[in-house]
Design a protein around this motif. Structure first.
Motif, PDB file in Angstrom:
ATOM      1  N   PRO A   1       0.773  -1.283   0.157  1.00 35.21           N
ATOM      2  CA  PRO A   1       0.096  -0.003  -0.018  1.00 35.21           C
ATOM      3  C   PRO A   1       0.878   1.153  -0.126  1.00 35.21           C
ATOM      4  CG  PRO A   1      -0.803  -1.659   1.652  1.00 35.21           C
ATOM      5  CD  PRO A   1       0.454  -2.230   1.148  1.00 35.21           C
ATOM      6  N   THR A   2       1.806   1.226   0.661  1.00 31.38           N
ATOM      7  CA  THR A   2       2.715   2.491   0.660  1.00 31.38           C
ATOM      8  C   THR A   2       3.534   2.853  -0.592  1.00 31.38           C
ATOM      9  OG1 THR A   2       3.215   2.296   3.188  1.00 31.38           O
ATOM     10  CG2 THR A   2       4.808   3.573   2.030  1.00 31.38           C
ATOM     11  N   LEU A   3       4.026   1.598  -1.210  1.00 31.39           N
ATOM     12  CA  LEU A   3       4.628   1.848  -2.498  1.00 31.39           C
ATOM     13  C   LEU A   3       3.473   2.291  -3.343  1.00 31.39           C
ATOM     14  CD1 LEU A   3       6.653  -1.340  -2.199  1.00 31.39           C
ATOM     15  CD2 LEU A   3       7.672   0.683  -2.188  1.00 31.39           C
ATOM     16  N   ALA A   4       2.400   1.661  -3.588  1.00 31.83           N
ATOM     17  CA  ALA A   4       1.319   1.938  -4.412  1.00 31.83           C
ATOM     18  C   ALA A   4       0.930   3.651  -4.417  1.00 31.83           C
ATOM     19  CB  ALA A   4       0.039   1.149  -4.103  1.00 31.83           C
ATOM     20  N   ALA A   5       1.068   4.068  -3.120  1.00 30.58           N
ATOM     21  CA  ALA A   5       0.457   5.480  -2.770  1.00 30.58           C
ATOM     22  C   ALA A   5       1.702   6.504  -3.547  1.00 30.58           C
ATOM     23  CB  ALA A   5       0.520   5.859  -1.409  1.00 30.58           C
ATOM     24  N   HIS A   6       2.924   5.941  -3.836  1.00 31.52           N
ATOM     25  CA  HIS A   6       3.917   6.735  -4.370  1.00 31.52           C
ATOM     26  C   HIS A   6       3.854   6.445  -6.128  1.00 31.52           C
ATOM     27  CE1 HIS A   6       4.615   7.349  -0.465  1.00 31.52           C
ATOM     28  NE2 HIS A   6       5.172   8.425  -0.662  1.00 31.52           N
ATOM     29  N   GLY A   7       2.980   5.559  -6.354  1.00 29.41           N
ATOM     30  CA  GLY A   7       3.146   5.053  -7.908  1.00 29.41           C
ATOM     31  C   GLY A   7       3.713   4.213  -8.470  1.00 29.41           C
ATOM     32  N   ILE A   8       4.238   3.119  -7.276  1.00 28.92           N
ATOM     33  CA  ILE A   8       4.867   2.014  -7.463  1.00 28.92           C
ATOM     34  C   ILE A   8       4.337   0.700  -7.323  1.00 28.92           C
ATOM     35  CG2 ILE A   8       7.188   0.755  -7.097  1.00 28.92           C
ATOM     36  CD1 ILE A   8       8.045   3.745  -5.809  1.00 28.92           C
ATOM     37  N   GLU A   9       3.972  -0.128  -8.212  1.00 26.56           N
ATOM     38  CA  GLU A   9       3.149  -1.140  -8.158  1.00 26.56           C
ATOM     39  C   GLU A   9       3.854  -2.427  -8.382  1.00 26.56           C
ATOM     40  OE1 GLU A   9      -0.483  -0.400 -10.010  1.00 26.56           O
ATOM     41  OE2 GLU A   9      -1.150   1.098  -8.407  1.00 26.56           O
ATOM     42  N   PRO A  10       3.395  -3.815  -8.172  1.00 20.89           N
ATOM     43  CA  PRO A  10       4.068  -5.015  -8.821  1.00 20.89           C
ATOM     44  C   PRO A  10       3.863  -4.837 -10.193  1.00 20.89           C
ATOM     45  CG  PRO A  10       2.517  -5.306  -6.746  1.00 20.89           C
ATOM     46  CD  PRO A  10       2.209  -4.062  -7.191  1.00 20.89           C
ATOM     47  N   ARG A  11       4.898  -5.543 -10.775  1.00 18.88           N
ATOM     48  CA  ARG A  11       5.131  -5.782 -12.162  1.00 18.88           C
ATOM     49  C   ARG A  11       4.585  -7.260 -12.866  1.00 18.88           C
ATOM     50  NH1 ARG A  11      11.090  -4.881 -11.523  1.00 18.88           N
ATOM     51  NH2 ARG A  11      11.983  -6.717 -12.503  1.00 18.88           N
ATOM     52  N   ILE A  12       4.522  -8.099 -11.747  1.00 16.17           N
ATOM     53  CA  ILE A  12       4.152  -9.302 -12.383  1.00 16.17           C
ATOM     54  C   ILE A  12       3.022  -9.824 -11.108  1.00 16.17           C
ATOM     55  CG2 ILE A  12       6.521 -10.025 -12.727  1.00 16.17           C
ATOM     56  CD1 ILE A  12       6.823 -11.675 -10.023  1.00 16.17           C
ATOM     57  N   ASP A  13       2.256 -11.057 -11.709  1.00 17.27           N
ATOM     58  CA  ASP A  13       1.299 -11.400 -10.848  1.00 17.27           C
ATOM     59  C   ASP A  13       2.031 -12.361  -9.902  1.00 17.27           C
ATOM     60  OD1 ASP A  13      -0.588 -10.385 -12.494  1.00 17.27           O
ATOM     61  OD2 ASP A  13      -0.837 -12.325 -13.633  1.00 17.27           O
ATOM     62  N   GLY A  14       1.555 -12.293  -8.668  1.00 13.07           N
ATOM     63  CA  GLY A  14       2.073 -13.021  -7.641  1.00 13.07           C
ATOM     64  C   GLY A  14       3.312 -12.656  -7.091  1.00 13.07           C
ATOM     65  N   ALA A  15       3.207 -11.023  -7.082  1.00  9.32           N
ATOM     66  CA  ALA A  15       4.687 -10.636  -6.662  1.00  9.32           C
ATOM     67  C   ALA A  15       5.028 -10.801  -5.305  1.00  9.32           C
ATOM     68  CB  ALA A  15       4.608  -9.165  -6.942  1.00  9.32           C
ATOM     69  N   VAL A  16       4.047 -10.864  -4.408  1.00  6.92           N
ATOM     70  CA  VAL A  16       4.321 -10.926  -2.986  1.00  6.92           C
ATOM     71  C   VAL A  16       4.736 -12.308  -2.730  1.00  6.92           C
ATOM     72  CG1 VAL A  16       3.349 -11.081  -0.567  1.00  6.92           C
ATOM     73  CG2 VAL A  16       2.697  -8.991  -2.096  1.00  6.92           C
ATOM     74  N   ALA A  17       4.292 -13.408  -3.179  1.00  9.91           N
ATOM     75  CA  ALA A  17       4.537 -14.816  -3.049  1.00  9.91           C
ATOM     76  C   ALA A  17       5.909 -14.851  -3.628  1.00  9.91           C
ATOM     77  CB  ALA A  17       3.777 -15.880  -3.795  1.00  9.91           C
TER      78      ALA A  17
END
Length: 208
Positions: A77-93
């Protein structure tokens, strides 16, 4: 001397052409996001090499952060608030398995790799970051000696070139024996002494 950056090509993964302004925007947002995460962190990789004066190009941003107790998912959520999001599906896993969160700055398309610092060496790196300005952004970066260790561990041709340049620029700040001892530990874990041989060669060439 300030290093050159490869910013005129198409944005990674397609999209609008990359420009210095778009890359600098990505760098500002990454630094702001890491600060907002509230954990020790540093910019590493090519950007850190450039910040230390090496003239070279790069089209992505590498960073490292203390993992904390909550893991990768808590950072999203903090990264997304600064316009930075996962670039692959399942990035957290993927991050839970490989200790790297694969991200993208959405406005520019710049890839961002955020690794989790779990080794004692990495803890020491984060405890001794230096703050250098690049493109109007104050970056927390490893000391030249620590950056040399990162680059020797990676051991690609570009990394070896970076080590050679860092030795030219910062030889008086690099403890050759301490680097050798750290690399020896990594070589033992990897069961490969090539990095030690590379270090010995580069030190010899810098002293010739």
């Amino acid at each position: 001397r300030r290093g050159a950056r490869n910013l005129g090509a198409a944005a990674p993964g397609g999209g609008a052409p990359m420009t210095p302004a778009r890359f600098d925007e990505a760098l500002r947002d990454v630094v702001s996001a890491l600060q907002a995460c509230g954990r020790p962190h540093a910019i590493i990789g090519g950007i850190a090499v450039v910040a230390h004066g090496v003239a070279r190009s790069t089209i992505d941003i590498d960073a490292t952060i203390e993992p904390g107790g909550a893991g990768a998912e808590a950072l999203i959520p903090t990264l997304a608030a600064h316009g930075i999001e996962p670039r692959i599906d399942g990035a957290v896993a993927f991050a839970d398995r490989h200790q790297v969160l694969l991200l993208r700055h959405t406005r520019s398309g710049v890839p961002v790799d955020l690794t989790f610092a779990r080794l004692p060496f990495e803890d020491a790196v984060l405890a001794h970051v230096e703050r250098l300005e690049l493109a109007g952004v104050v970056l927390p970066v490893p000391r030249p000696q620590d950056l040399v260790v990162y680059k020797l561990v990676a051991h690609r041709s570009r990394d070896i070139d970076d080590v050679a340049e860092l030795l030219v620029l910062h030889r008086d700040r690099i403890d050759v024996e301490q680097v050798r001892e750290l690399i020896a530990g990594f070589c033992e874990a990897l069961e490969d002494d090539a990095r030690l041989a590379t270090w010995a060669r580069l030190v010899g060439e810098s002293e010739a």
